[in-house]
Design a protein around this motif. Structure first.
Motif, short mmCIF file in Angstrom:
data_model
loop_
_atom_site.label_atom_id
_atom_site.label_comp_id
_atom_site.label_asym_id
_atom_site.label_seq_id
_atom_site.Cartn_x
_atom_site.Cartn_y
_atom_site.Cartn_z
N GLU A 68 72.56 54.47 67.55
CA GLU A 68 71.51 53.62 68.11
C GLU A 68 70.84 54.27 69.32
OE1 GLU A 68 68.93 50.55 68.25
OE2 GLU A 68 70.51 50.67 66.74
N SER A 69 71.62 55.00 70.12
CA SER A 69 71.08 55.62 71.33
C SER A 69 70.37 56.95 71.05
CB SER A 69 72.19 55.85 72.35
OG SER A 69 73.08 56.85 71.90
N GLY A 70 70.42 57.41 69.79
CA GLY A 70 69.77 58.67 69.44
C GLY A 70 70.61 59.89 69.73
N ASP A 71 71.92 59.69 69.88
CA ASP A 71 72.83 60.80 70.17
C ASP A 71 73.63 61.26 68.96
OD1 ASP A 71 72.17 61.18 72.85
OD2 ASP A 71 73.50 59.57 73.49
N ALA A 72 73.37 60.68 67.80
CA ALA A 72 74.15 61.06 66.62
C ALA A 72 73.41 60.72 65.33
CB ALA A 72 75.51 60.34 66.63
N LEU A 73 73.73 61.48 64.30
CA LEU A 73 73.31 61.20 62.92
C LEU A 73 74.58 61.15 62.09
CD1 LEU A 73 70.50 63.91 62.52
CD2 LEU A 73 70.16 61.50 63.05
N HIS A 74 74.78 60.09 61.35
CA HIS A 74 75.96 59.98 60.49
C HIS A 74 75.56 59.36 59.15
CE1 HIS A 74 79.35 60.89 63.21
NE2 HIS A 74 78.50 60.52 64.14
N LEU A 75 76.07 59.95 58.09
CA LEU A 75 75.89 59.38 56.75
C LEU A 75 77.22 59.39 56.01
CD1 LEU A 75 72.61 61.02 55.39
CD2 LEU A 75 72.92 58.69 56.25
N TYR A 76 77.41 58.36 55.21
CA TYR A 76 78.52 58.31 54.27
C TYR A 76 77.95 58.37 52.88
CZ TYR A 76 81.83 57.24 57.94
OH TYR A 76 82.62 57.33 59.05
N ALA A 77 78.69 59.00 51.98
CA ALA A 77 78.33 59.01 50.56
C ALA A 77 79.20 57.96 49.88
CB ALA A 77 78.56 60.39 49.95
N GLN A 78 78.56 57.10 49.13
CA GLN A 78 79.24 55.99 48.47
C GLN A 78 79.13 56.15 46.96
OE1 GLN A 78 78.39 52.03 50.18
NE2 GLN A 78 77.62 51.53 48.15
N ASP A 79 80.24 56.01 46.25
CA ASP A 79 80.21 56.15 44.79
C ASP A 79 79.74 54.87 44.12
OD1 ASP A 79 82.42 54.41 44.66
OD2 ASP A 79 83.83 55.97 44.07
N SER A 80 79.72 54.86 42.80
CA SER A 80 79.20 53.71 42.06
C SER A 80 80.07 52.46 42.21
CB SER A 80 79.06 54.06 40.57
OG SER A 80 80.32 54.39 40.04
N ARG A 81 81.32 52.64 42.66
CA ARG A 81 82.20 51.49 42.89
C ARG A 81 82.15 51.00 44.34
NH1 ARG A 81 87.61 53.97 40.47
NH2 ARG A 81 86.95 55.45 42.05
N GLY A 82 81.30 51.63 45.15
CA GLY A 82 81.17 51.21 46.54
C GLY A 82 82.15 51.87 47.49
N ARG A 83 82.92 52.84 47.01
CA ARG A 83 83.90 53.53 47.86
C ARG A 83 83.26 54.74 48.52
NH1 ARG A 83 89.22 55.11 45.41
NH2 ARG A 83 87.87 56.74 44.66
N PHE A 84 83.63 54.99 49.76
CA PHE A 84 83.15 56.19 50.44
C PHE A 84 83.89 57.40 49.89
CE2 PHE A 84 81.94 53.71 54.51
CZ PHE A 84 80.72 53.38 53.96
N VAL A 85 83.12 58.48 49.65
CA VAL A 85 83.69 59.72 49.12
C VAL A 85 83.37 60.93 49.98
CG1 VAL A 85 83.76 58.84 46.75
CG2 VAL A 85 81.74 60.10 47.54
N ALA A 86 82.55 60.75 51.00
CA ALA A 86 82.22 61.86 51.91
C ALA A 86 81.56 61.30 53.16
CB ALA A 86 81.29 62.86 51.23
N HIS A 87 81.62 62.11 54.20
CA HIS A 87 80.96 61.78 55.47
C HIS A 87 80.49 63.07 56.11
CE1 HIS A 87 81.30 61.62 59.95
NE2 HIS A 87 80.48 60.61 59.75
#
Length: 187
Positions: A68-87
């Protein structure tokens, strides 16, 4: 990358959704992280690490504040079942180092070697201008050729080694420090 959401097709035909983390994701992140720890993959946490939901909620809250403060970029990869598989995350440093950021990434077993890391890197690099940085840094274990190859493909170069920095599966392993000037990023 607040409110980022994009479906990506991988080389093997599977699809994932890249998305920003949200306030209700602590349990999902904890489940994913617990699997990485149990696998004993190339992350800093040893197999004995025990993270609680409360720990993960604090971690997530801090991450959301930094995004929110502009100090980071983060993404998660979510599979078809809604589980995170990468960050993947890029976090600005503090103090005299605010022109620099640290890149970190982790990909679940079964999701490696299908273009997921490359796609995450491209997504982050397409948004990196938001952070107004000059330099990216990362550390990678010397016995992780898959990650070293990914980083080198995007122009990261070695700038040093920390000998026997990590105890990984009973052996001491060097940590390779790598850097990339943001002006050198090519998509």
């Amino acid at each position: 990358m607040k409110d980022y959401r994009k479906e990506i097709s991988l080389r093997d035909g599977r699809k994932v959704v890249f998305r920003s983390p949200g306030p209700s994701d602590a349990k999902r992140i904890l489940d994913w992280f617990t699997e990485l720890v149990a696998e004993d993959t190339f992350i800093a946490a040893p197999p004995s690490a025990r993270v609680t939901l409360e720990d993960e909620e604090k971690f997530l809250q801090n991450m959301l504040v930094r995004i929110e403060s502009g100090d980071a970029l983060h993404l998660y990869a979510q599979d078809s079942r809604g589980r995170f598989v990468a960050h993947m995350g890029i976090d600005r440093q503090r103090g005299r180092h605010t022109h620099c950021a640290e890149l970190a990434t982790a990909v679940s077993k079964g999701w490696r070697d299908c273009g997921l890391g490359t796609a995450l890197m491209r997504a982050h690099f397409s948004e990196i201008h938001r952070l107004d940085l000059r330099m990216l840094f990362l550390g990678v274990l010397a016995n992780n050729p898959r990650a070293i190859h990914l980083y080198a493909k995007f122009g990261f170069r070695e700038c040093g080694r920390r000998p026997e920095y990590a105890l990984y599966k009973g052996k001491f392993v060097d940590l390779i420090d790598m850097f990339l000037p943001v002006s050198d990023i090519k998509l």
